[in-house]
Design a protein around this motif. Structure first.
Motif, PDB file in Angstrom:
ATOM      1  N   ALA A   1      12.756  40.293  12.606  1.00 33.30           N
ATOM      2  CA  ALA A   1      13.225  39.393  13.403  1.00 33.30           C
ATOM      3  C   ALA A   1      12.313  38.190  13.559  1.00 33.30           C
ATOM      4  CB  ALA A   1      13.689  39.809  14.858  1.00 33.30           C
ATOM      5  N   ARG A   2      11.045  38.518  13.342  1.00 29.75           N
ATOM      6  CA  ARG A   2      10.151  37.444  13.507  1.00 29.75           C
ATOM      7  C   ARG A   2       9.977  36.632  12.230  1.00 29.75           C
ATOM      8  NH1 ARG A   2       4.510  38.259  14.924  1.00 29.75           N
ATOM      9  NH2 ARG A   2       4.257  40.210  13.604  1.00 29.75           N
TER      10      ARG A   2
ATOM     11  N   GLU B   1       6.417  35.043   6.077  1.00 30.22           N
ATOM     12  CA  GLU B   1       5.566  35.296   7.175  1.00 30.22           C
ATOM     13  C   GLU B   1       6.164  35.457   8.621  1.00 30.22           C
ATOM     14  OE1 GLU B   1       1.823  35.733   7.738  1.00 30.22           O
ATOM     15  OE2 GLU B   1       1.794  35.991   5.458  1.00 30.22           O
ATOM     16  N   PRO B   2       5.693  36.513   9.168  1.00 30.47           N
ATOM     17  CA  PRO B   2       6.300  36.824  10.595  1.00 30.47           C
ATOM     18  C   PRO B   2       5.860  35.661  11.557  1.00 30.47           C
ATOM     19  CG  PRO B   2       5.021  38.667  10.113  1.00 30.47           C
ATOM     20  CD  PRO B   2       5.016  37.723   8.997  1.00 30.47           C
TER      21      PRO B   2
ATOM     22  N   ILE C   1      16.565  40.512  19.411  1.00 28.82           N
ATOM     23  CA  ILE C   1      15.494  41.565  19.306  1.00 28.82           C
ATOM     24  C   ILE C   1      14.418  40.763  19.778  1.00 28.82           C
ATOM     25  CG2 ILE C   1      14.086  42.504  17.500  1.00 28.82           C
ATOM     26  CD1 ILE C   1      16.619  42.736  15.710  1.00 28.82           C
ATOM     27  N   VAL C   2      14.150  39.629  19.314  1.00 29.91           N
ATOM     28  CA  VAL C   2      12.714  39.062  20.199  1.00 29.91           C
ATOM     29  C   VAL C   2      12.751  38.939  21.702  1.00 29.91           C
ATOM     30  CG1 VAL C   2      11.387  36.926  20.148  1.00 29.91           C
ATOM     31  CG2 VAL C   2      12.319  37.659  17.912  1.00 29.91           C
TER      32      VAL C   2
ATOM     33  N   TYR D   1      10.507  51.949  14.426  1.00 26.69           N
ATOM     34  CA  TYR D   1      11.638  50.969  14.233  1.00 26.69           C
ATOM     35  C   TYR D   1      11.146  49.611  14.400  1.00 26.69           C
ATOM     36  CZ  TYR D   1      14.330  55.062  15.335  1.00 26.69           C
ATOM     37  OH  TYR D   1      14.946  56.222  15.269  1.00 26.69           O
ATOM     38  N   TYR D   2       9.797  49.527  14.534  1.00 26.08           N
ATOM     39  CA  TYR D   2       9.212  48.256  14.739  1.00 26.08           C
ATOM     40  C   TYR D   2       9.234  47.463  13.522  1.00 26.08           C
ATOM     41  CZ  TYR D   2       5.290  44.701  15.811  1.00 26.08           C
ATOM     42  OH  TYR D   2       4.661  43.744  15.807  1.00 26.08           O
ATOM     43  N   ASP D   3       9.126  47.812  12.350  1.00 27.11           N
ATOM     44  CA  ASP D   3       9.213  47.005  11.125  1.00 27.11           C
ATOM     45  C   ASP D   3      10.753  46.588  10.569  1.00 27.11           C
ATOM     46  OD1 ASP D   3       6.441  47.006  10.602  1.00 27.11           O
ATOM     47  OD2 ASP D   3       6.373  48.539   9.499  1.00 27.11           O
ATOM     48  N   ALA D   4      11.538  47.474  11.090  1.00 31.49           N
ATOM     49  CA  ALA D   4      12.875  47.433  10.658  1.00 31.49           C
ATOM     50  C   ALA D   4      13.516  46.517  11.883  1.00 31.49           C
ATOM     51  CB  ALA D   4      13.644  48.624  10.978  1.00 31.49           C
TER      52      ALA D   4
END
Lengths: 95, 493
Positions: B381-382, A50-51, B315-316, B373-376
């Motif tokens: 990263a999340r 899960e993110p 990234i975050v 690019y959001y998913d990649a």
């Protein structure tokens, strides 16, 4: 996924940052070096993970949907580069 | 140098309470020290008149036998905290002329408890940096130098002004903030104590935002006890920040005296990174022995996703920064550069107002959040962040109370070194031991662990369970007792 010069300009536009053409190659290099560094995340298996949305599990507090603050337009606008009668003044946006 | 500025915060507080000296006296001593230390560039704004006014009010309360836990004690405030009617810059040109009409929750807690404000401390622009060299007001110079050398060293960053001011005895203690190591790394570089509490322990309301899921307020001080007293006042619930935990604040000073008997301290193998100096390795082992000698059990632990924390952070943090810094548009506050239309005005204002590092992070953040690019990047990263947190949860579930690591891979380096680096990733490596803690939302404390062969301080980091800052103060006190009080540099500036 290295970025090209057109992408650098497009991103700068999205970010509302004016960029001189002469600075584009330099920025492109920097961005690509950061993107190359984060590329290693692709090694991690994130299937069924899960993110993260909240680092400390907590229930969002709710409050009544009422006015709790305000009534001081002079304080709100006092830091504006340009204001008039408690309005923020911006360049003309509608012809 | 005045004797009064040599006192710890706890000694100053007790002396004030016993009326051995007045708040006006100790405040004047610090004001003189600050004026004499301008070459260090630790302060962006000195507020001597306000300080003397607050000191007079403290003296009046003390005369009546009243006064809060920090009554009359002079502090420095990182210039990321909004202070009512006192210029707040975040060390950026884009906030030129900004005078907040409100006070941050954390600083209001300090004033409630009687503290006196000496001024606003320098930092990396918007807290983005690890050497205090991205400030629009110029770099901060560390009071530390290698013996026999006049090479100027960085105090670390982003809370470089806070760390330098505390180490140079320009304030009794200081507020700081930590998004990826900005309290612990400068504390390590300057031989001071810094604690980033658990995410949610302190309110973020009124602190200029960088990356909201990572930012936390905390103190930098000269001793564990002083840091405990500072956090005691800074922490606590605030309805203005929905991420601020509604939990009672324990007695941190009492916790510092608890000792470590029966505690299990983990040593993570993954923190033995390539290129780490032998001195730091030796110091790490020695510190583990101090804890063992005091009755703790020291065990090896594994945090397998450690090496992915830094790339995930880069990234975050920029993603959140690009979103938070969208508010600087030249309309409501700060700088405005005229343009031919409103978009042109935004673009010119932001290009002129933000420095190079901030622009770079906004661009990276905008890119990783952009369509396609959001998913990649961001989503991945999340997910990695979840795994990093899970590593710590597994270690704590096995009975470990706290984790011991070095705070930084090196001691302080010369001013100007980071500017010569063409690769921004080189500078980011400073945060390799500290970012994991922000990614997992945990408390982390940096305490002086000793010195390198050149006499520069090195810091050790203790990482705790969520909301268990008490164990960090207890273990930190054991380390401080074993290492001995740091002797800060004599004035050369």
């Amino acid at each position: 996924m290295p970025v090209d010069t057109a992408t650098v300009k497009r991103i700068a536009r999205l970010a509302r940052l004016a960029v001189d053409d002469k600075d584009v190659p330099h920025l492109q290099n920097e961005l690509n070096s950061i993107l190359a560094f984060v590329e290693q995340l692709n090694e991690v298996n994130v299937d069924n993970v899960e993110p993260m949305t909240s680092v400390t599990p907590m229930e969002m507090k709710k409050r009544q949907d009422g006015v709790t603050d305000g009534g001081y337009a002079d304080l709100v606008t006092r830091n504006a580069p340009e204001s008039e009668d408690h309005f923020f003044v911006v360049p003309k946006v509608v012809e | 140098m005045s004797e009064l500025t040599q006192l710890t915060l706890a000694e100053a507080r007790d002396g004030l309470k016993a009326r051995k000296f007045s708040s006006a006296e100790i405040t004047r001593a610090y004001i003189a020290a600050i004026e004499a230390a301008r070459p260090l560039n630790a302060f962006i704004l000195e507020t001597p008149e306000k300080a003397l006014e607050m000191a007079a009010a403290s003296d009046a309360r003390l005369a009546k036998g009243d006064g809060g836990p920090l009554e009359g004690v002079p502090l420095g405030i990182k210039d990321l905290y909004c202070t009512r009617d006192v210029q707040t810059t975040a060390a950026s040109r884009i906030l030129t002329g900004f005078v907040p009409p409100y006070e941050s929750t954390v600083t209001s807690h300090l004033w409630r408890d009687g503290a006196v404000m000496l001024g606003k401390l320098n930092l990396d622009e918007f807290a983005m940096g690890s050497a205090n060299e991205t400030s629009a007001f110029g770099p901060v110079i560390s009071p530390w130098r290698v013996a026999g050398s006049d090479v100027k060293l960085v105090p670390g960053g982003s809370s470089g002004g806070s760390a330098a001011a505390v180490a140079a005895h320009l304030c009794a203690a200081a507020t700081a903030t930590d998004t990826g190591g900005s309290i612990r790394q400068p504390a390590a570089f300057t031989g001071t104590v810094g604690i980033k509490p658990t995410y949610g322990r302190c309110s973020r309301w009124g602190i200029v935002a960088f990356a909201s899921s990572l930012d936390q307020a905390g103190p930098i001080a000269r001793t564990i006890e002083d840091a405990a007293l500072m956090l005691q006042s800074m922490a606590g619930h605030d309805p203005m920040d929905t991420t601020c935990a509604d939990l009672p604040v324990p007695d941190y000073r009492a916790a510092a005296g608890r000792g470590v008997k029966g505690l299990k301290i983990g040593i993570p193998e993954e923190y033995r990174v390539d290129g780490m100096s032998g001195e730091i390795l030796a110091l790490w082992n020695r510190t583990a022995d101090y804890l063992k000698d005091a009755g703790a059990e020291v065990v090896p632990v594994s945090l397998p996703h450690t090496r992915y924390a830094l790339p995930a952070y880069y990234i975050v943090a920029p993603a959140e920064c690009s979103s938070n810094l969208a508010r600087y548009d030249g309309v409501r506050y700060g700088l405005r550069v005229p343009g031919k239309d409103i978009i042109d005005m935004y673009e010119k204002t932001r290009a002129a107002g933000f420095g190079r590092e901030v622009r770079r992070r906004i661009l990276i953040g905008t890119y990783v959040l952009s369509a396609g690019y959001y998913d990649a990047y961001y989503e991945r990263a999340r997910k990695v962040r979840t795994l990093i947190k899970r590593d710590f949860e597994d270690v704590y579930a096995s009975g470990v109370h706290a984790v011991l690591t070095p705070a930084t891979p090196t001691a302080a380096f010369p001013v100007g070194e980071s500017a010569r680096q063409t690769d921004p990733v080189e500078m980011y490596l400073n945060d390799v031991f500290t970012v994991t803690v922000n990614m997992a939302g945990l408390p982390g404390l940096s305490v002086p662990g000793g010195f390198d062969s050149r006499g520069l301080p090195l810091g050790m980091q203790l990482i705790g369970r969520p909301f268990d800052e008490e164990t960090l103060f207890a273990a930190g006190q054991v380390i401080e007792n074993a290492v001995g009080r740091v002797r800060y540099p004599e004035k050369w500036w």
